[in-house]
Design a protein around this motif. Sequence first.
Motif, PDB file in Angstrom:
ATOM      1  N   LEU A  15     -16.047  30.803 -21.573  1.00 34.48           N
ATOM      2  CA  LEU A  15     -16.354  30.491 -20.183  1.00 34.48           C
ATOM      3  C   LEU A  15     -15.044  30.440 -19.412  1.00 34.48           C
ATOM      4  CD1 LEU A  15     -18.518  29.474 -18.091  1.00 34.48           C
ATOM      5  CD2 LEU A  15     -17.905  27.157 -18.812  1.00 34.48           C
ATOM      6  N   LEU A  16     -15.004  31.128 -18.286  1.00 41.49           N
ATOM      7  CA  LEU A  16     -13.845  31.059 -17.400  1.00 41.49           C
ATOM      8  C   LEU A  16     -14.186  30.159 -16.226  1.00 41.49           C
ATOM      9  CD1 LEU A  16     -12.685  34.791 -17.340  1.00 41.49           C
ATOM     10  CD2 LEU A  16     -11.963  32.943 -18.875  1.00 41.49           C
ATOM     11  N   GLY A  17     -13.177  29.726 -15.499  1.00 39.74           N
ATOM     12  CA  GLY A  17     -13.391  28.854 -14.357  1.00 39.74           C
ATOM     13  C   GLY A  17     -12.670  29.368 -13.122  1.00 39.74           C
ATOM     14  N   TYR A  18     -13.111  28.874 -11.965  1.00 40.91           N
ATOM     15  CA  TYR A  18     -12.502  29.253 -10.689  1.00 40.91           C
ATOM     16  C   TYR A  18     -12.568  28.052  -9.762  1.00 40.91           C
ATOM     17  CZ  TYR A  18     -11.680  31.565  -6.216  1.00 40.91           C
ATOM     18  OH  TYR A  18     -11.176  31.910  -4.995  1.00 40.91           O
ATOM     19  N   ALA A  19     -11.451  27.761  -9.090  1.00 39.82           N
ATOM     20  CA  ALA A  19     -11.406  26.663  -8.127  1.00 39.82           C
ATOM     21  C   ALA A  19     -10.299  26.932  -7.114  1.00 39.82           C
ATOM     22  CB  ALA A  19     -11.151  25.335  -8.832  1.00 39.82           C
ATOM     23  N   ARG A  20     -10.406  26.285  -5.972  1.00 44.49           N
ATOM     24  CA  ARG A  20      -9.390  26.385  -4.921  1.00 44.49           C
ATOM     25  C   ARG A  20      -8.452  25.197  -4.988  1.00 44.49           C
ATOM     26  NH1 ARG A  20     -12.696  26.846   0.379  1.00 44.49           N
ATOM     27  NH2 ARG A  20     -10.751  25.975   1.176  1.00 44.49           N
ATOM     28  N   HIS A  21      -7.176  25.460  -5.021  1.00 41.74           N
ATOM     29  CA  HIS A  21      -6.172  24.408  -5.104  1.00 41.74           C
ATOM     30  C   HIS A  21      -6.181  23.513  -3.866  1.00 41.74           C
ATOM     31  CE1 HIS A  21      -2.213  22.518  -5.335  1.00 41.74           C
ATOM     32  NE2 HIS A  21      -2.299  22.719  -6.642  1.00 41.74           N
ATOM     33  N   ASP A  22      -6.396  24.091  -2.699  1.00 42.43           N
ATOM     34  CA  ASP A  22      -6.314  23.325  -1.454  1.00 42.43           C
ATOM     35  C   ASP A  22      -7.433  22.299  -1.277  1.00 42.43           C
ATOM     36  OD1 ASP A  22      -7.960  25.740  -1.058  1.00 42.43           O
ATOM     37  OD2 ASP A  22      -8.109  25.063   1.018  1.00 42.43           O
ATOM     38  N   LEU A  23      -8.438  22.319  -2.118  1.00 41.91           N
ATOM     39  CA  LEU A  23      -9.526  21.354  -2.019  1.00 41.91           C
ATOM     40  C   LEU A  23      -9.250  20.077  -2.812  1.00 41.91           C
ATOM     41  CD1 LEU A  23     -12.610  23.734  -2.192  1.00 41.91           C
ATOM     42  CD2 LEU A  23     -11.562  22.682  -0.175  1.00 41.91           C
ATOM     43  N   TYR A  24      -8.084  20.015  -3.442  1.00 40.00           N
ATOM     44  CA  TYR A  24      -7.720  18.859  -4.252  1.00 40.00           C
ATOM     45  C   TYR A  24      -6.418  18.277  -3.716  1.00 40.00           C
ATOM     46  CZ  TYR A  24     -11.424  20.750  -6.971  1.00 40.00           C
ATOM     47  OH  TYR A  24     -12.659  21.222  -7.332  1.00 40.00           O
ATOM     48  N   PRO A  25      -6.336  16.946  -3.620  1.00 36.90           N
ATOM     49  CA  PRO A  25      -5.181  16.312  -2.989  1.00 36.90           C
ATOM     50  C   PRO A  25      -3.849  16.521  -3.723  1.00 36.90           C
ATOM     51  CG  PRO A  25      -6.992  14.742  -3.214  1.00 36.90           C
ATOM     52  CD  PRO A  25      -7.389  15.991  -3.928  1.00 36.90           C
ATOM     53  N   SER A  26      -3.897  16.707  -5.035  1.00 35.11           N
ATOM     54  CA  SER A  26      -2.647  16.804  -5.784  1.00 35.11           C
ATOM     55  C   SER A  26      -2.821  17.689  -7.021  1.00 35.11           C
ATOM     56  CB  SER A  26      -2.193  15.409  -6.230  1.00 35.11           C
ATOM     57  OG  SER A  26      -3.087  14.918  -7.222  1.00 35.11           O
ATOM     58  N   ASP A  27      -1.697  18.040  -7.620  1.00 36.18           N
ATOM     59  CA  ASP A  27      -1.741  18.803  -8.867  1.00 36.18           C
ATOM     60  C   ASP A  27      -2.417  17.999  -9.976  1.00 36.18           C
ATOM     61  OD1 ASP A  27      -0.503  21.006  -7.731  1.00 36.18           O
ATOM     62  OD2 ASP A  27       1.500  20.435  -8.416  1.00 36.18           O
ATOM     63  N   GLU A  28      -2.265  16.681  -9.938  1.00 38.36           N
ATOM     64  CA  GLU A  28      -2.916  15.827 -10.934  1.00 38.36           C
ATOM     65  C   GLU A  28      -4.436  15.923 -10.810  1.00 38.36           C
ATOM     66  OE1 GLU A  28      -0.378  14.657  -8.909  1.00 38.36           O
ATOM     67  OE2 GLU A  28       1.142  14.805 -10.490  1.00 38.36           O
ATOM     68  N   ASP A  29      -4.940  16.033  -9.582  1.00 32.46           N
ATOM     69  CA  ASP A  29      -6.378  16.191  -9.382  1.00 32.46           C
ATOM     70  C   ASP A  29      -6.857  17.535  -9.926  1.00 32.46           C
ATOM     71  OD1 ASP A  29      -7.101  13.712  -8.035  1.00 32.46           O
ATOM     72  OD2 ASP A  29      -5.864  14.460  -6.389  1.00 32.46           O
ATOM     73  N   VAL A  30      -6.053  18.561  -9.763  1.00 34.60           N
ATOM     74  CA  VAL A  30      -6.389  19.879 -10.327  1.00 34.60           C
ATOM     75  C   VAL A  30      -6.394  19.783 -11.848  1.00 34.60           C
ATOM     76  CG1 VAL A  30      -5.655  22.281 -10.545  1.00 34.60           C
ATOM     77  CG2 VAL A  30      -5.538  21.151  -8.326  1.00 34.60           C
ATOM     78  N   ASP A  31      -5.442  19.061 -12.418  1.00 32.17           N
ATOM     79  CA  ASP A  31      -5.412  18.868 -13.876  1.00 32.17           C
ATOM     80  C   ASP A  31      -6.648  18.120 -14.359  1.00 32.17           C
ATOM     81  OD1 ASP A  31      -3.016  20.213 -14.104  1.00 32.17           O
ATOM     82  OD2 ASP A  31      -1.799  18.374 -14.132  1.00 32.17           O
ATOM     83  N   ARG A  32      -7.087  17.113 -13.597  1.00 30.53           N
ATOM     84  CA  ARG A  32      -8.315  16.386 -13.955  1.00 30.53           C
ATOM     85  C   ARG A  32      -9.528  17.315 -13.912  1.00 30.53           C
ATOM     86  NH1 ARG A  32      -5.601  12.023 -11.952  1.00 30.53           N
ATOM     87  NH2 ARG A  32      -6.118  12.271  -9.766  1.00 30.53           N
ATOM     88  N   LEU A  33      -9.557  18.173 -12.900  1.00 28.89           N
ATOM     89  CA  LEU A  33     -10.644  19.146 -12.810  1.00 28.89           C
ATOM     90  C   LEU A  33     -10.641  20.048 -14.039  1.00 28.89           C
ATOM     91  CD1 LEU A  33     -12.958  20.612 -11.341  1.00 28.89           C
ATOM     92  CD2 LEU A  33     -11.184  22.049 -10.296  1.00 28.89           C
ATOM     93  N   ARG A  34      -9.484  20.524 -14.443  1.00 34.37           N
ATOM     94  CA  ARG A  34      -9.382  21.363 -15.641  1.00 34.37           C
ATOM     95  C   ARG A  34      -9.979  20.651 -16.852  1.00 34.37           C
ATOM     96  NH1 ARG A  34      -5.834  25.729 -15.057  1.00 34.37           N
ATOM     97  NH2 ARG A  34      -4.451  25.602 -13.270  1.00 34.37           N
ATOM     98  N   ALA A  35      -9.639  19.373 -17.007  1.00 31.90           N
ATOM     99  CA  ALA A  35     -10.159  18.591 -18.134  1.00 31.90           C
ATOM    100  C   ALA A  35     -11.683  18.439 -18.040  1.00 31.90           C
ATOM    101  CB  ALA A  35      -9.482  17.230 -18.185  1.00 31.90           C
ATOM    102  N   GLU A  36     -12.181  18.178 -16.840  1.00 35.56           N
ATOM    103  CA  GLU A  36     -13.626  18.033 -16.642  1.00 35.56           C
ATOM    104  C   GLU A  36     -14.361  19.338 -16.963  1.00 35.56           C
ATOM    105  OE1 GLU A  36     -14.521  16.576 -12.719  1.00 35.56           O
ATOM    106  OE2 GLU A  36     -13.118  14.905 -12.941  1.00 35.56           O
ATOM    107  N   LEU A  37     -13.810  20.458 -16.501  1.00 33.08           N
ATOM    108  CA  LEU A  37     -14.456  21.745 -16.773  1.00 33.08           C
ATOM    109  C   LEU A  37     -14.427  22.064 -18.261  1.00 33.08           C
ATOM    110  CD1 LEU A  37     -13.299  23.959 -13.765  1.00 33.08           C
ATOM    111  CD2 LEU A  37     -15.459  22.717 -14.061  1.00 33.08           C
ATOM    112  N   SER A  38     -13.365  21.682 -18.950  1.00 33.76           N
ATOM    113  CA  SER A  38     -13.293  21.899 -20.394  1.00 33.76           C
ATOM    114  C   SER A  38     -14.357  21.081 -21.119  1.00 33.76           C
ATOM    115  CB  SER A  38     -11.903  21.549 -20.923  1.00 33.76           C
ATOM    116  OG  SER A  38     -10.961  22.471 -20.412  1.00 33.76           O
ATOM    117  N   LYS A  39     -14.549  19.828 -20.694  1.00 35.34           N
ATOM    118  CA  LYS A  39     -15.603  18.992 -21.286  1.00 35.34           C
ATOM    119  C   LYS A  39     -16.974  19.589 -21.006  1.00 35.34           C
ATOM    120  CE  LYS A  39     -13.034  14.702 -20.899  1.00 35.34           C
ATOM    121  NZ  LYS A  39     -12.902  13.445 -20.160  1.00 35.34           N
ATOM    122  N   PHE A  40     -17.181  20.034 -19.774  1.00 37.07           N
ATOM    123  CA  PHE A  40     -18.443  20.663 -19.391  1.00 37.07           C
ATOM    124  C   PHE A  40     -18.724  21.868 -20.288  1.00 37.07           C
ATOM    125  CE2 PHE A  40     -20.463  24.119 -16.998  1.00 37.07           C
ATOM    126  CZ  PHE A  40     -21.680  23.535 -16.657  1.00 37.07           C
ATOM    127  N   ALA A  41     -17.712  22.706 -20.487  1.00 31.98           N
ATOM    128  CA  ALA A  41     -17.876  23.893 -21.321  1.00 31.98           C
ATOM    129  C   ALA A  41     -18.317  23.508 -22.727  1.00 31.98           C
ATOM    130  CB  ALA A  41     -16.572  24.697 -21.365  1.00 31.98           C
TER     131      ALA A  41
END
Length: 114
Positions: A15-41
């Motif tokens: 499974l691949l993922g796609y997201a927009r960086h500008d919709l997240y306040p910080s790089d840490e939030d993008v990292d959290r999203l990555r972790a969430e998507l990995s759990k979802f997968a």
Amino acid sequence: MDGRRTVTDYTRPLLLGYARHDLYPSDEDVDRLRAELSKFAAVEGFAMGSIYVERRNFAPAALNALVESLNRYELTAVVIPGWHQLELIGDPERVKQEFERVTGARLILYNPGP
């Protein structure tokens, strides 16, 4: 793609993922999203591959790279954390329809709920 190495379980469909960086306040939030998507997968029976993060000033570079990966590896699914992620490209419903028509892959909506 940020160059970080991930371990992929090749016994599960990728499974691949796609997201927009500008919709997240910080790089840490993008990292959290990555972790969430990995759990979802993992819960959905997939192995999480690359998550393509679109940067506003370079759009649609990440989407184009995603499409190339889908075609190269004949993958069939991409997870996104909301239809609004597609708004940089155009009307989300039209982008979804065109994306699925061109790639043969389906877009899966990740919605963690409340």
